[in-house]
Design a protein around this motif. Sequence first.
Motif: not given
Length: 147
Positions: A20-28, A49-61, A89-92
């Motif tokens: 579950f992603a929270h990153f807000t910069s390239v470095a993070s 295997m598949v590595l899934v990133v869930d990209f829907e945290a409010s800070e990303l919006g 990628l798992y997103t809205m």
Amino acid sequence: MQQQSSAAQNAGLAVNYYHFAHFTSVASAQAEAQNFIKSVQSVTSSKNMVLVVDFEASELGRQSKATNDADLAAFDSTLNAAGYNKTDLYTMASWLGSRIDTNDSNKAGSRNGHLTQLGRNIRQLTPGNGLLITALMANHRTSMSVS
């Protein structure tokens, strides 16, 4: 987590991993990818295997589409550099085109996609390190939580 992963594999399930992603910069994004890699490597040495990133945290919006695209590309590139070339990628659905694009500029690996739509996809999130074991069986997605 090793025991859950082994049990799922012994039952004939494909085991994949979720972040579950929270990153807000390239470095993070790169730092989160490194932490994700370390968590997966603590369970298995396999890279098939598949590595899934869930990209829907409010800070990303609140980020621009260009920033989110660059951050996703950095996350994928870090996974790919470590030998993990199957990403997802798992997103809205509402974020496509407005908050992120899924095109060659942010697809470093063989990313697929799952769109979150109310009543369509059911998922279980676990507090903590954001890592879940996702067992894929036929057309059903089942997540086993990891504490």
